[in-house]
Scaffold this motif. Structure first.
Motif, PDB file in Angstrom:
ATOM      1  N   ARG A  99       0.874  -1.181   0.000  1.00 38.67           N
ATOM      2  CA  ARG A  99       0.000   0.000   0.000  1.00 38.67           C
ATOM      3  C   ARG A  99       0.905   1.223   0.000  1.00 38.67           C
ATOM      4  NH1 ARG A  99      -4.754   0.228   4.190  1.00 38.67           N
ATOM      5  NH2 ARG A  99      -5.684  -1.082   2.583  1.00 38.67           N
ATOM      6  N   GLY A 100       0.758   2.061  -0.987  1.00 39.91           N
ATOM      7  CA  GLY A 100       1.665   3.192  -1.158  1.00 39.91           C
ATOM      8  C   GLY A 100       2.870   2.770  -1.982  1.00 39.91           C
ATOM      9  N   LEU A 101       3.408   3.696  -2.747  1.00 45.83           N
ATOM     10  CA  LEU A 101       4.547   3.387  -3.617  1.00 45.83           C
ATOM     11  C   LEU A 101       5.750   2.931  -2.798  1.00 45.83           C
ATOM     12  CD1 LEU A 101       5.865   3.508  -6.478  1.00 45.83           C
ATOM     13  CD2 LEU A 101       6.582   5.838  -5.880  1.00 45.83           C
ATOM     14  N   PRO A 102       6.321   1.765  -3.093  1.00 44.74           N
ATOM     15  CA  PRO A 102       7.545   1.341  -2.408  1.00 44.74           C
ATOM     16  C   PRO A 102       8.664   2.364  -2.625  1.00 44.74           C
ATOM     17  CG  PRO A 102       6.556  -0.508  -3.563  1.00 44.74           C
ATOM     18  CD  PRO A 102       5.803   0.722  -3.986  1.00 44.74           C
ATOM     19  N   CYS A 103       9.328   2.728  -1.540  1.00 46.09           N
ATOM     20  CA  CYS A 103      10.307   3.813  -1.604  1.00 46.09           C
ATOM     21  C   CYS A 103      11.490   3.572  -2.553  1.00 46.09           C
ATOM     22  CB  CYS A 103      10.800   4.184  -0.204  1.00 46.09           C
ATOM     23  SG  CYS A 103      11.367   2.806   0.796  1.00 46.09           S
ATOM     24  N   PRO A 104      11.914   2.334  -2.845  1.00 44.35           N
ATOM     25  CA  PRO A 104      13.003   2.194  -3.814  1.00 44.35           C
ATOM     26  C   PRO A 104      12.663   2.768  -5.185  1.00 44.35           C
ATOM     27  CG  PRO A 104      12.754   0.164  -2.569  1.00 44.35           C
ATOM     28  CD  PRO A 104      11.588   1.039  -2.205  1.00 44.35           C
ATOM     29  N   TYR A 105      11.406   2.655  -5.587  1.00 37.37           N
ATOM     30  CA  TYR A 105      11.024   3.184  -6.902  1.00 37.37           C
ATOM     31  C   TYR A 105      11.000   4.712  -6.915  1.00 37.37           C
ATOM     32  CZ  TYR A 105      10.060  -1.541  -8.419  1.00 37.37           C
ATOM     33  OH  TYR A 105      10.211  -2.860  -8.764  1.00 37.37           O
ATOM     34  N   GLY A 106      10.540   5.304  -5.808  1.00 40.98           N
ATOM     35  CA  GLY A 106      10.606   6.764  -5.709  1.00 40.98           C
ATOM     36  C   GLY A 106      12.038   7.254  -5.736  1.00 40.98           C
ATOM     37  N   ALA A 107      12.919   6.547  -5.027  1.00 45.01           N
ATOM     38  CA  ALA A 107      14.329   6.922  -4.997  1.00 45.01           C
ATOM     39  C   ALA A 107      14.967   6.768  -6.366  1.00 45.01           C
ATOM     40  CB  ALA A 107      15.072   6.064  -3.970  1.00 45.01           C
ATOM     41  N   SER A 108      14.600   5.703  -7.075  1.00 41.63           N
ATOM     42  CA  SER A 108      15.139   5.481  -8.415  1.00 41.63           C
ATOM     43  C   SER A 108      14.764   6.623  -9.358  1.00 41.63           C
ATOM     44  CB  SER A 108      14.627   4.142  -8.962  1.00 41.63           C
ATOM     45  OG  SER A 108      15.020   3.951 -10.301  1.00 41.63           O
ATOM     46  N   VAL A 109      13.513   7.070  -9.273  1.00 41.62           N
ATOM     47  CA  VAL A 109      13.075   8.192 -10.120  1.00 41.62           C
ATOM     48  C   VAL A 109      13.868   9.455  -9.779  1.00 41.62           C
ATOM     49  CG1 VAL A 109      11.153   9.742 -10.640  1.00 41.62           C
ATOM     50  CG2 VAL A 109      10.767   7.275 -10.513  1.00 41.62           C
ATOM     51  N   LEU A 110      13.991   9.759  -8.497  1.00 44.02           N
ATOM     52  CA  LEU A 110      14.711  10.970  -8.088  1.00 44.02           C
ATOM     53  C   LEU A 110      16.178  10.931  -8.500  1.00 44.02           C
ATOM     54  CD1 LEU A 110      13.495  12.106  -4.560  1.00 44.02           C
ATOM     55  CD2 LEU A 110      13.748  13.505  -6.593  1.00 44.02           C
ATOM     56  N   ALA A 111      16.829   9.788  -8.266  1.00 46.52           N
ATOM     57  CA  ALA A 111      18.251   9.668  -8.617  1.00 46.52           C
ATOM     58  C   ALA A 111      18.451   9.776 -10.126  1.00 46.52           C
ATOM     59  CB  ALA A 111      18.804   8.340  -8.099  1.00 46.52           C
ATOM     60  N   SER A 112      17.549   9.172 -10.895  1.00 45.70           N
ATOM     61  CA  SER A 112      17.650   9.236 -12.357  1.00 45.70           C
ATOM     62  C   SER A 112      17.479  10.662 -12.859  1.00 45.70           C
ATOM     63  CB  SER A 112      16.596   8.324 -13.000  1.00 45.70           C
ATOM     64  OG  SER A 112      16.764   6.993 -12.599  1.00 45.70           O
ATOM     65  N   ILE A 113      16.468  11.348 -12.321  1.00 45.03           N
ATOM     66  CA  ILE A 113      16.223  12.745 -12.713  1.00 45.03           C
ATOM     67  C   ILE A 113      17.425  13.616 -12.350  1.00 45.03           C
ATOM     68  CG2 ILE A 113      14.820  14.787 -12.192  1.00 45.03           C
ATOM     69  CD1 ILE A 113      13.378  12.906 -14.046  1.00 45.03           C
ATOM     70  N   CYS A 114      18.012  13.360 -11.189  1.00 49.49           N
ATOM     71  CA  CYS A 114      19.174  14.128 -10.739  1.00 49.49           C
ATOM     72  C   CYS A 114      20.338  13.972 -11.722  1.00 49.49           C
ATOM     73  CB  CYS A 114      19.590  13.676  -9.340  1.00 49.49           C
ATOM     74  SG  CYS A 114      20.893  14.678  -8.600  1.00 49.49           S
ATOM     75  N   LEU A 174      18.443   6.804 -17.837  1.00 47.01           N
ATOM     76  CA  LEU A 174      17.122   6.757 -18.459  1.00 47.01           C
ATOM     77  C   LEU A 174      16.487   5.380 -18.292  1.00 47.01           C
ATOM     78  CD1 LEU A 174      17.205   8.673 -21.882  1.00 47.01           C
ATOM     79  CD2 LEU A 174      15.554   8.960 -20.020  1.00 47.01           C
ATOM     80  N   TYR A 175      17.329   4.357 -18.278  1.00 45.30           N
ATOM     81  CA  TYR A 175      16.828   2.987 -18.135  1.00 45.30           C
ATOM     82  C   TYR A 175      16.089   2.838 -16.808  1.00 45.30           C
ATOM     83  CZ  TYR A 175      16.662  -2.085 -18.327  1.00 45.30           C
ATOM     84  OH  TYR A 175      16.227  -3.391 -18.358  1.00 45.30           O
ATOM     85  N   TYR A 176      16.713   3.324 -15.734  1.00 46.49           N
ATOM     86  CA  TYR A 176      16.085   3.232 -14.413  1.00 46.49           C
ATOM     87  C   TYR A 176      14.823   4.079 -14.340  1.00 46.49           C
ATOM     88  CZ  TYR A 176      20.206   0.823 -12.688  1.00 46.49           C
ATOM     89  OH  TYR A 176      21.204  -0.090 -12.494  1.00 46.49           O
ATOM     90  N   LEU A 177      14.866   5.235 -14.995  1.00 43.20           N
ATOM     91  CA  LEU A 177      13.691   6.108 -14.992  1.00 43.20           C
ATOM     92  C   LEU A 177      12.510   5.420 -15.677  1.00 43.20           C
ATOM     93  CD1 LEU A 177      12.512   8.877 -14.290  1.00 43.20           C
ATOM     94  CD2 LEU A 177      13.355   9.711 -16.503  1.00 43.20           C
ATOM     95  N   ALA A 178      12.766   4.837 -16.862  1.00 40.98           N
ATOM     96  CA  ALA A 178      11.697   4.149 -17.596  1.00 40.98           C
ATOM     97  C   ALA A 178      11.185   2.950 -16.797  1.00 40.98           C
ATOM     98  CB  ALA A 178      12.203   3.702 -18.962  1.00 40.98           C
ATOM     99  N   TRP A 179      12.097   2.198 -16.200  1.00 35.13           N
ATOM    100  CA  TRP A 179      11.731   1.022 -15.404  1.00 35.13           C
ATOM    101  C   TRP A 179      10.823   1.426 -14.233  1.00 35.13           C
ATOM    102  CZ3 TRP A 179      16.096  -2.502 -12.937  1.00 35.13           C
ATOM    103  CH2 TRP A 179      15.505  -3.529 -12.209  1.00 35.13           C
ATOM    104  N   SER A 180      11.246   2.435 -13.494  1.00 31.48           N
ATOM    105  CA  SER A 180      10.494   2.856 -12.311  1.00 31.48           C
ATOM    106  C   SER A 180       9.156   3.474 -12.682  1.00 31.48           C
ATOM    107  CB  SER A 180      11.326   3.855 -11.493  1.00 31.48           C
ATOM    108  OG  SER A 180      12.525   3.244 -11.059  1.00 31.48           O
TER     109      SER A 180
END
Length: 199
Positions: A99-114, A174-180
């Motif tokens: 329930r709620g987005l698992p934090c590894p995926y949120g972190a992956s998006v942030l790190a990829s964007i960074c 970009l790979y991690y961003l698309a995956w997440s």
């Protein structure tokens, strides 16, 4: 990975800090599979996993926001608290479901964007706020054991390892961003199927 990322962030090495978070993302998907394969699951292991998640995907990821002002600091604190809340209180009570987005995926998006934006503070703030909303949301997300699931998901994981080896090239993130993002926006389409049973 989380502690190393924290040290890199504190030393202004944001590129390395991001890739250490992404390495933690890969390891987080693998550690459970390895523990089950070795029959090494335990209550202590579960607690250590939560500690590792909080460090890598809470503290280390929040530091990627480059805290230079009071508002940045408040956002970082809110992000850490969202991860803490997600880890502590958002059990769904259903097997194989979060329930709620698992934090590894949120972190992956942030790190990829960074990595992709060179740490654009405006983009990082916006993405962080969106990830906070997803983490504290009551929506359901599948808990799919990637390395113990369909073969194509194992190939997705292998692609993540290749992208990690290409970490000198920002576009590899970009790979991690698309995956997440595929997990965040299309969880039931791609990620809810269980591994086929072996008889």
């Amino acid at each position: 990975m989380g502690l190393s990322s924290v040290l890199c962030s504190l030393n202004g090495q944001s590129h390395y800090a991001c890739w250490l978070v992404l390495t933690g993302f890969l390891l987080d998907l693998a550690d459970g599979a390895v523990a089950r394969k070795l029959n090494a699951c335990s209550a202590l292991g579960a607690k250590l996993d939560d500690f590792a998640d909080f460090t890598s995907f809470g503290l280390a990821t929040a530091l990627l926001l480059q805290v230079h002002s009071l508002l940045d600091g408040l956002l970082a604190i809110v992000y850490v608290l969202a991860v803490f809340t997600r880890l502590c209180f958002f059990s769904s009570g259903l097997p194989f479901v979060y329930r709620g987005l698992p934090c590894p995926y949120g972190a992956s998006v942030l790190a990829s964007i960074c990595v992709l934006t060179g740490g654009s503070r405006v983009m990082m703030r916006i993405v962080a706020m969106v990830m906070v909303l997803f983490m504290v949301d009551q929506g359901f997300y599948p808990h799919d054991k990637v390395l113990e699931s369909q073969a194509w998901k194992k190939l997705v994981y292998a692609g993540g390892v290749v992208a990690l080896l290409l970490s000198g090239f920002p576009m590899a993130s970009l790979y991690y961003l698309a995956w997440s993002l595929s997990y965040i926006f299309f969880p039931t389409v791609f990620w809810s199927h269980k591994a086929p049973s072996h008889q």
